[in-house]
Design a protein around this motif. Structure first.
Motif, PDB file in Angstrom:
ATOM      1  N   TYR A  65       0.709 -10.029  -1.057  1.00  0.00           N
ATOM      2  CA  TYR A  65       1.687  -9.359  -0.194  1.00  0.00           C
ATOM      3  C   TYR A  65       1.852 -10.117   1.127  1.00  0.00           C
ATOM      4  O   TYR A  65       2.980 -10.337   1.589  1.00  0.00           O
ATOM      5  N   ARG A  69       5.405 -12.100   2.350  1.00  0.00           N
ATOM      6  CA  ARG A  69       6.114 -11.882   3.607  1.00  0.00           C
ATOM      7  C   ARG A  69       6.228 -13.166   4.435  1.00  0.00           C
ATOM      8  O   ARG A  69       7.179 -13.354   5.179  1.00  0.00           O
ATOM      9  N   GLU A  74       9.806  -9.961   6.540  1.00  0.00           N
ATOM     10  CA  GLU A  74       9.108  -8.682   6.631  1.00  0.00           C
ATOM     11  C   GLU A  74       9.635  -7.634   5.653  1.00  0.00           C
ATOM     12  O   GLU A  74       8.878  -6.848   5.088  1.00  0.00           O
ATOM     13  N   GLU A  75      10.933  -7.591   5.455  1.00  0.00           N
ATOM     14  CA  GLU A  75      11.520  -6.517   4.660  1.00  0.00           C
ATOM     15  C   GLU A  75      11.235  -6.703   3.169  1.00  0.00           C
ATOM     16  O   GLU A  75      11.298  -7.812   2.646  1.00  0.00           O
ATOM     17  N   HIS A  77      12.599  -4.720  -0.237  1.00  0.00           N
ATOM     18  CA  HIS A  77      13.536  -3.692  -0.682  1.00  0.00           C
ATOM     19  C   HIS A  77      13.180  -3.085  -2.028  1.00  0.00           C
ATOM     20  O   HIS A  77      13.465  -1.920  -2.285  1.00  0.00           O
ATOM     21  N   VAL A 117       3.286  -1.993  -0.435  1.00  0.00           N
ATOM     22  CA  VAL A 117       4.664  -2.048   0.066  1.00  0.00           C
ATOM     23  C   VAL A 117       5.111  -0.789   0.783  1.00  0.00           C
ATOM     24  O   VAL A 117       6.082  -0.827   1.559  1.00  0.00           O
ATOM     25  N   PRO A 119       4.100   1.148   3.374  1.00  0.00           N
ATOM     26  CA  PRO A 119       4.274   1.224   4.834  1.00  0.00           C
ATOM     27  C   PRO A 119       5.564   0.567   5.324  1.00  0.00           C
ATOM     28  O   PRO A 119       6.267   1.128   6.176  1.00  0.00           O
ATOM     29  N   GLN A 120       5.904  -0.613   4.777  1.00  0.00           N
ATOM     30  CA  GLN A 120       7.137  -1.286   5.189  1.00  0.00           C
ATOM     31  C   GLN A 120       8.366  -0.527   4.705  1.00  0.00           C
ATOM     32  O   GLN A 120       9.358  -0.387   5.446  1.00  0.00           O
ATOM     33  N   LYS A 123       8.895   2.352   6.943  1.00  0.00           N
ATOM     34  CA  LYS A 123       9.430   1.881   8.217  1.00  0.00           C
ATOM     35  C   LYS A 123      10.933   1.626   8.112  1.00  0.00           C
ATOM     36  O   LYS A 123      11.702   1.955   9.022  1.00  0.00           O
ATOM     37  N   GLN A 124      11.357   1.051   6.991  1.00  0.00           N
ATOM     38  CA  GLN A 124      12.770   0.767   6.751  1.00  0.00           C
ATOM     39  C   GLN A 124      13.567   2.032   6.452  1.00  0.00           C
ATOM     40  O   GLN A 124      14.779   2.039   6.596  1.00  0.00           O
TER      41      GLN A 124
END
Length: 231
Positions: A65, A69, A74-75, A77, A117, A119-120, A123-124
């Motif tokens: 992971y 990144r 960072e993103e 999807h 994945v 947490p990201q 955040k998104q």
């Protein structure tokens, strides 16, 4: 979701459903981080990045992971948990190591990747997780007790997870293919496609169809079968 430019992590990318799905995603403009123990032979594309990873190992998933990144940003999807293994045999003669291998890959690997994945994606407030289970996760079959147990577990995990994260804008879909013509369980695909089995490209197309569903639509589970199976 319009897949152009979207970042996708895809496990079990080296062959079969994973390889076919990677090619289908790339054709739709996605950026694919393909995780696997071995790289898919001959797959070269400016938007494809192979990341060495054994999903059975928690630390390996964490490292993959981080490496993903670094390569793509960072993103994240989409996560497609496709890595899986099936070992068949009667329960009273089944090796404990084989049992653990299936659970480590099919169940624990799915958990490790989702946990990485989320947490990201939270955040998104955007993301889509697809867990590839099996019709063997809907009904038990003789000599498949261990495999069925892992896929029942993936389905239960998926059902719980979609309820947990749907309000964060994250979709979770469980895809349950029937008989697919791949190298699964040591089988070798024939030179010509078997009309009685699904092809990897069929499952890949179903995955893409699910990913391209409207933003406000959650497809929580899909069963995919060959139309005219062998009698």
């Amino acid at each position: 979701m319009n897949l152009t430019g979207k970042i996708v992590i895809l496990t079990g990318v080296s062959k079969g459903i994973g390889r076919a799905t990677a090619e289908a995603l790339l054709a739709q403009g996605a950026v694919v981080a393909g995780w696997g123990r071995t790289a898919p032979e001959g797959l070269q594309h400016e938007r494809f990045h192979f990341i060495a990873c054994d999903v059975r190992e928690e630390v390996a998933v964490q490292e993959a992971y981080v490496n993903t990144r670094r390569k793509v940003g960072e993103e994240i999807h989409v996560l497609i948990n496709n890595a899986g293994v099936g070992i068949m045999g009667a329960v009273d003669g089944f090796a404990a190591d084989d049992w653990r291998t299936m659970f480590d890959t099919n169940v624990h690997g799915t958990f490790y990747c989702c946990r990485a994945v989320l947490p990201q994606m939270k955040k998104q407030q955007l993301g889509h997780i697809i867990n590839v289970a099996s019709l063997a996760g809907t009904v038990g079959s003789e000599t498949m007790a261990g495999y069925c147990a892992t896929k029942f577990a993936v389905r239960g995990f998926s059902q719980a997870l979609f309820k947990e994260v749907r309000h964060d804008g994250i979709k979770v879909t469980c895809v349950n293919p029937g008989s697919v013509e791949t190298n699964f369980n040591g089988a070798t695909p024939g030179a010509a496609p078997n009309p009685h089995k699904l092809q990897p490209e069929d499952v890949a197309a179903t995955i893409l169809h699910t990913l391209e569903s409207p933003a406000g639509v959650l497809v929580s589970e899909v069963e995919v079968r060959p139309l005219q199976p062998r009698k």
